[in-house]
Design a protein around this motif. Sequence first.
Motif, mmCIF file in Angstrom:
data_model
loop_
_atom_site.group_PDB
_atom_site.id
_atom_site.type_symbol
_atom_site.label_atom_id
_atom_site.label_comp_id
_atom_site.label_asym_id
_atom_site.label_seq_id
_atom_site.Cartn_x
_atom_site.Cartn_y
_atom_site.Cartn_z
ATOM 1 N N ARG A 26 32.682 -85.866 12.508
ATOM 2 C CA ARG A 26 32.947 -86.978 13.425
ATOM 3 C C ARG A 26 32.551 -86.677 14.874
ATOM 4 O O ARG A 26 32.270 -87.583 15.643
ATOM 5 C CB ARG A 26 34.428 -87.352 13.385
ATOM 6 N N LEU A 27 32.572 -85.392 15.236
ATOM 7 C CA LEU A 27 32.214 -84.985 16.591
ATOM 8 C C LEU A 27 31.038 -84.021 16.546
ATOM 9 O O LEU A 27 30.886 -83.261 15.598
ATOM 10 C CB LEU A 27 33.391 -84.287 17.277
ATOM 11 N N LYS B 148 28.483 -79.816 14.262
ATOM 12 C CA LYS B 148 29.394 -80.893 13.896
ATOM 13 C C LYS B 148 30.758 -80.298 13.571
ATOM 14 O O LYS B 148 30.859 -79.208 13.032
ATOM 15 C CB LYS B 148 28.849 -81.661 12.698
ATOM 16 N N CYS B 149 31.800 -81.045 13.944
ATOM 17 C CA CYS B 149 33.161 -80.612 13.641
ATOM 18 C C CYS B 149 34.028 -81.820 13.320
ATOM 19 O O CYS B 149 33.579 -82.963 13.447
ATOM 20 C CB CYS B 149 33.742 -79.774 14.779
ATOM 21 N N LEU B 150 35.256 -81.565 12.910
ATOM 22 C CA LEU B 150 36.191 -82.605 12.474
ATOM 23 C C LEU B 150 35.560 -83.502 11.409
ATOM 24 O O LEU B 150 35.527 -84.723 11.534
ATOM 25 C CB LEU B 150 36.685 -83.446 13.649
ATOM 26 N N GLY B 151 35.033 -82.853 10.377
ATOM 27 C CA GLY B 151 34.442 -83.601 9.272
ATOM 28 C C GLY B 151 33.173 -84.333 9.666
ATOM 29 O O GLY B 151 32.831 -85.342 9.060
#
Length: 153
Positions: free
Chosen positions: A35-36, A30-33
């Motif tokens: 979100r992705l 997971k990345c961007l908090g």
Amino acid sequence: MLWNLLTAGIFGTDYYIKKKINTSEKKNQKCLGGRLIVRNCHNHGMMLGILKNIDKELLRNLASMVLGGAIWEYIRTSGEKGTRISKLGLSMILGGGLNNYTERRRKGYVTDYVSLNVENPKLKKVVFNVSDLFIFAGALLWGGREIFSEKEK
């Protein structure tokens, strides 16, 4: 010249990302908090896995024809004035399209690696790459410009 650099930049950026994704041991990060979700998915069909069960050579030929049409339109409009939005859209389509086409020719599939971390399970299954985003955005720009332009017929 600017449009060619944009096309090359899109191609090179996604080429680099796909290379990193295909050599990484990490799965479903997971990345961007959160979100992705970054994953490694090999798409043997077209967008959303459409046509994944047809003959691979037929799929390559279909991709060649679509890409050839975009190249033709890019060349056809290269000398026209007042077509910056069309040229921007076509450059984006070509950068992403050439990258996906090259990978499909070499490997028989396209590496998709990003999905949205959302509640909807159908939407969460959709996996795409940077080239796909540029193809989509470029098609909107180019198509919108062609539809809404005030060109004389």
